[in-house]
Design an enzyme around this catalytic site. Sequence first.
Site, short mmCIF file in Angstrom:
data_model
loop_
_atom_site.label_atom_id
_atom_site.label_comp_id
_atom_site.label_asym_id
_atom_site.label_seq_id
_atom_site.Cartn_x
_atom_site.Cartn_y
_atom_site.Cartn_z
N CYS A 1 16.92 -0.89 -3.72
CA CYS A 1 17.02 -2.16 -4.44
C CYS A 1 16.10 -2.20 -5.66
O CYS A 1 16.24 -3.09 -6.52
CB CYS A 1 16.73 -3.33 -3.51
SG CYS A 1 15.12 -3.26 -2.70
N HIS A 2 15.16 -1.25 -5.74
CA HIS A 2 14.27 -1.21 -6.91
C HIS A 2 15.01 -0.83 -8.17
O HIS A 2 14.48 -0.98 -9.28
CB HIS A 2 13.12 -0.21 -6.66
CG HIS A 2 13.56 1.18 -6.38
ND1 HIS A 2 13.94 1.61 -5.12
CD2 HIS A 2 13.71 2.27 -7.21
CE1 HIS A 2 14.28 2.88 -5.18
NE2 HIS A 2 14.16 3.31 -6.42
#
Length: 306
Positions: A269-270
């Site tokens: 998700c980064h």
Amino acid sequence: MPLPVEQEMRAASESGDDRQEWDSRMTRLVRIARFIETHADEPLTLAGLAVIVGLSPSRLQRQFKEAFGVSPKAYQDAVRMRCFKQSLKDGDKVTDAIFASGFGSVSRVYGEAHRNIGMPPRAYRAGGEGEVIVYACRPTSLGLMAMAATDKGVCFVQFGDSESSLVSGLKAEFPKAEVRASPARNAPELDAWVEALDEHISQGAPRPDLPLDMRGTAFQMKVWQFLLSIREGDVLSYSELAAKIDKPKAVRAVASACGKNRIGVLIPCHRVLRGDGGLGGYRWGLERKRALLNAERKRQRADAGS
């Protein structure tokens, strides 16, 4: 997708006539399985498959499921998904991989519940009741990391300041599960997984392809599954991610799903940013997000130059 072992076929009957009949049936079913494998990217119907071996559609459906545990359609989906994942590993773009594998649309890959990895949402809502979750902690360049796994795969990767806070967070996520520390003699694979992820984070080794036990709502699962397809070094915005999963108006819900991801780094998700290119939020702090992105861009440039 492996077929059942031969001894299971032989154990069906002791008599010669019955064994011959069983072998003949399995020969037909294996023929269908192989046909599906070589035509997985094509639209196949149960009626069309039945004609190949001279069975009625209903009889083929029943016999195939009895022999292999899944329907012909589910078998085709599994073969397609295997081809899709291989295409991504080979570096194909997501949309190219989707169509090359025969799915036809993004929603076909990410939108159907039976393709979700891990437990259904009701199991997560039960708080892990009746399950054993094993964890291990390890220092990394991003700080102390805890990884936990069920017998199905990694269900938790978090960063924190102390082992006690990380274990408390794990127990809060799965309040009814039995949580155990992982001595190597009981869970050697978990220790190997922790080491592999640490090498990725701290030393730039490839991100390990580990089995995941993802748990969440249908929408969250759709977001997380798409995140798995984003290649290292690539980024997209929350609005672009919403559009990719055919939910262009659900930008806030996409951001919320990213924030609730409990399997850090392995579900990347980064790699999702604000529309203006800003970092946006990150469950484990913006410095960690920036460090992950910088390391991935550096490796991407190095790979491009080699």
